[in-house]
Design an enzyme around this catalytic site. Structure first.
Site, short mmCIF file in Angstrom:
data_model
loop_
_atom_site.label_atom_id
_atom_site.label_comp_id
_atom_site.label_asym_id
_atom_site.label_seq_id
_atom_site.Cartn_x
_atom_site.Cartn_y
_atom_site.Cartn_z
N LYS A 109 32.94 34.29 29.08
CA LYS A 109 32.93 34.85 30.42
C LYS A 109 34.23 34.58 31.13
O LYS A 109 34.81 33.49 30.98
CB LYS A 109 31.83 34.20 31.23
CG LYS A 109 30.50 34.78 30.93
CD LYS A 109 29.51 34.46 31.99
CE LYS A 109 28.25 35.22 31.67
NZ LYS A 109 27.06 34.43 31.89
N GLU A 113 19.27 29.83 21.45
CA GLU A 113 19.31 28.70 22.39
C GLU A 113 18.30 28.89 23.52
O GLU A 113 17.74 29.99 23.69
CB GLU A 113 20.72 28.54 22.98
CG GLU A 113 21.19 29.75 23.76
CD GLU A 113 22.15 29.41 24.90
OE1 GLU A 113 21.86 28.49 25.68
OE2 GLU A 113 23.18 30.09 25.02
N SER A 154 33.86 22.64 27.92
CA SER A 154 32.50 22.55 27.38
C SER A 154 32.46 21.84 26.04
O SER A 154 33.33 22.04 25.18
CB SER A 154 31.92 23.95 27.23
OG SER A 154 30.65 23.86 26.61
N ALA A 155 31.39 21.06 25.85
CA ALA A 155 31.15 20.41 24.55
C ALA A 155 30.87 21.44 23.46
O ALA A 155 30.90 21.12 22.27
CB ALA A 155 29.98 19.44 24.67
N ASP A 156 30.61 22.70 23.85
CA ASP A 156 30.39 23.75 22.84
C ASP A 156 31.61 23.89 21.91
O ASP A 156 31.46 24.18 20.72
CB ASP A 156 30.17 25.13 23.52
CG ASP A 156 28.85 25.22 24.27
OD1 ASP A 156 28.02 24.29 24.17
OD2 ASP A 156 28.66 26.24 24.96
N LYS A 198 19.20 20.26 31.03
CA LYS A 198 20.11 21.07 30.22
C LYS A 198 20.71 20.09 29.22
O LYS A 198 21.42 19.16 29.63
CB LYS A 198 21.18 21.69 31.14
CG LYS A 198 22.33 22.35 30.41
CD LYS A 198 23.33 22.91 31.42
CE LYS A 198 24.67 23.18 30.77
NZ LYS A 198 25.71 23.57 31.74
N VAL A 219 24.52 25.76 23.68
CA VAL A 219 25.08 26.19 22.39
C VAL A 219 25.32 24.97 21.50
O VAL A 219 24.93 24.94 20.33
CB VAL A 219 26.37 27.01 22.60
CG1 VAL A 219 27.12 27.20 21.28
CG2 VAL A 219 26.03 28.36 23.24
N1 PSU Z 1 27.79 30.94 29.25
C1 PSU Z 1 27.08 32.03 29.50
N2 PSU Z 1 25.73 31.96 29.57
C2 PSU Z 1 25.07 30.80 29.37
C3 PSU Z 1 25.83 29.63 29.09
C4 PSU Z 1 27.18 29.75 29.04
O1 PSU Z 1 27.66 33.09 29.66
O2 PSU Z 1 23.83 30.76 29.46
C5 PSU Z 1 25.12 28.33 28.80
C6 PSU Z 1 25.04 28.10 27.28
O3 PSU Z 1 23.85 27.40 26.98
C7 PSU Z 1 26.25 27.23 27.02
C8 PSU Z 1 26.24 26.35 28.26
O4 PSU Z 1 26.15 26.45 25.85
O5 PSU Z 1 25.90 27.24 29.32
C9 PSU Z 1 27.59 25.74 28.51
O6 PSU Z 1 27.50 24.84 29.55
P1 PSU Z 1 28.73 23.85 29.86
O7 PSU Z 1 29.81 24.75 30.36
O8 PSU Z 1 28.18 22.93 30.91
O9 PSU Z 1 29.05 23.15 28.58
MN MN Z 2 31.39 21.42 31.80
#
Ligand code: PSU
Ligand code: MN
Length: 303
Positions: A160, A26, A141-143, A87, A107
């Site tokens: 994390k 990524e 997260s959408a992940d 992003k 991700v």
């Molecule tokens: N968690 C980490 N390091 C990162 C990210 C998440 O420990 O760099 C990044 C990744 O690209 C992950 C994104 O897909 O943040 C998730 O963001 P959000 O919570 O806004 O979906």
């Molecule tokens: Mn979010």
């Protein structure tokens, strides 16, 4: 609009044509997860590890509206220093492309692009998940949704502890996403080897992980798999030590009213300064460790 939609680097195109193993990487981790120049150093060393382990690295990003799968050194260096990089996740990948913008893939977006290009294994640091206080903020997260629908193996170092790790595992279970920790009974928490929670599943070799995903595909079970790879002991920062910094970072995010897609990058930046850069060393070590395992899984995938 006569831009191509997708450009494979020569190296990635040749590997995919010859059905050789490829590992996706990524780019949000480069633009929003780590500061310059450590981010470029990390990106290059991770690519080298994948090559050393018999696979081809494919770092994914949107550059001037084109989805690139595999970045050469010039593109990588440009991205690592660029300002105003979007992003992009599932919601905004096509937006960045249609508008001709430059965007780093999360991700979720990297999984979409990897699958589109025919890549089944992806290495990262940490995934997005259910944020602490999600019962009020609804910040999930959408992940997680992407893991449920897109058949790519994502190798990470756990979630994390800025997240609610327990709720993150619950959501993954609800969505039918297998969570496999490699070589440990404990689910890791990124900088720390143990989140205090048991891993839903455990496997001990890359070959076993590849065989598990192959069986899911044979059964027609959709979606991805999350592989957690604990950070090497020598690079670990214990959970109790991280907890103090995380609390401080969360309080600052709250006081400054940070919301939406800014939350994760904000917390990562705060923790970096609170640990005086130590978290970055751990972060780089664990991504390298994940790159090695992902390459081994890609090499071990049955045809
Ligand atoms: N968690 C980490 N390091 C990162 C990210 C998440 O420990 O760099 C990044 C990744 O690209 C992950 C994104 O897909 O943040 C998730 O963001 P959000 O919570 O806004 O979906
Ligand atoms: Mn979010």
């Amino acid at each position: 609009m006569n831009r191509p939609v997708i450009i494979l680097s020569a190296e990635v195109g040749a590997a995919l044509d010859a059905r050789r193993p490829v590992v996706a990487l990524e780019s949000t981790i480069i633009t929003h997860g780590m500061p310059w120049p450590g981010n470029l150093e990390m990106a290059l060393s991770v690519e080298a590890i994948i090559r050393d382990n018999g696979a081809t690295p494919a770092t994914i990003a949107v550059i001037d509206g084109v989805l690139h799968v595999g970045l050469d050194k010039t593109l990588l260096e440009g991205l690592a220093q660029a300002k105003d990089v979007l992003k992009v996740s599932r919601a905004d990948l096509a937006y960045a492309m249609a508008a001709g913008r430059t965007g780093a893939t999360t991700v979720a977006a990297t999984m979409i692009a990897a699958h589109f290009a025919g890549i089944g294994v992806f290495a990262t640091g940490g995934i997005g998940g259910v944020h602490r206080g999600a019962e009020k903020s609804f910040d999930i997260s959408a992940d997680l949704e992407e893991l449920a629908r897109t058949p790519v193996i994502v190798v990470c170092a756990g979630a994390k502890a800025i997240l609610d790790v327990s709720k993150t595992l619950e959501v993954l279970e609800t969505k039918g996403v297998p969570v496999v920790t490699c070589g440990s009974d404990a689910f890791p928490a990124f900088w720390s080897r143990d989140s205090g929670l048991k891993s839903p599943l455990r496997l001990d070799t890359a070959r076993d992980i590849a065989a598990f995903q192959a069986m899911r595909i044979r059964l027609g079970i959709d979606g991805g798999m999350l592989v957690a790879n604990p950070v090497p002991e020598a690079n670990e920062i214990p959970r109790t030590e991280m907890e103090t910094h995380i609390e401080a970072a969360l309080q600052r995010a709250d006081a400054q009213g940070i919301s939406g897609k800014e939350v994760t990058p904000f917390l990562l930046g705060e923790i970096l300064s609170l640990t005086g850069g130590r978290s970055l060393e751990t972060n780089i070590a664990l991504v390298r460790n994940n790159a090695r395992l992902a390459a081994e899984i890609a090499v071990g995938q049955p045809d």
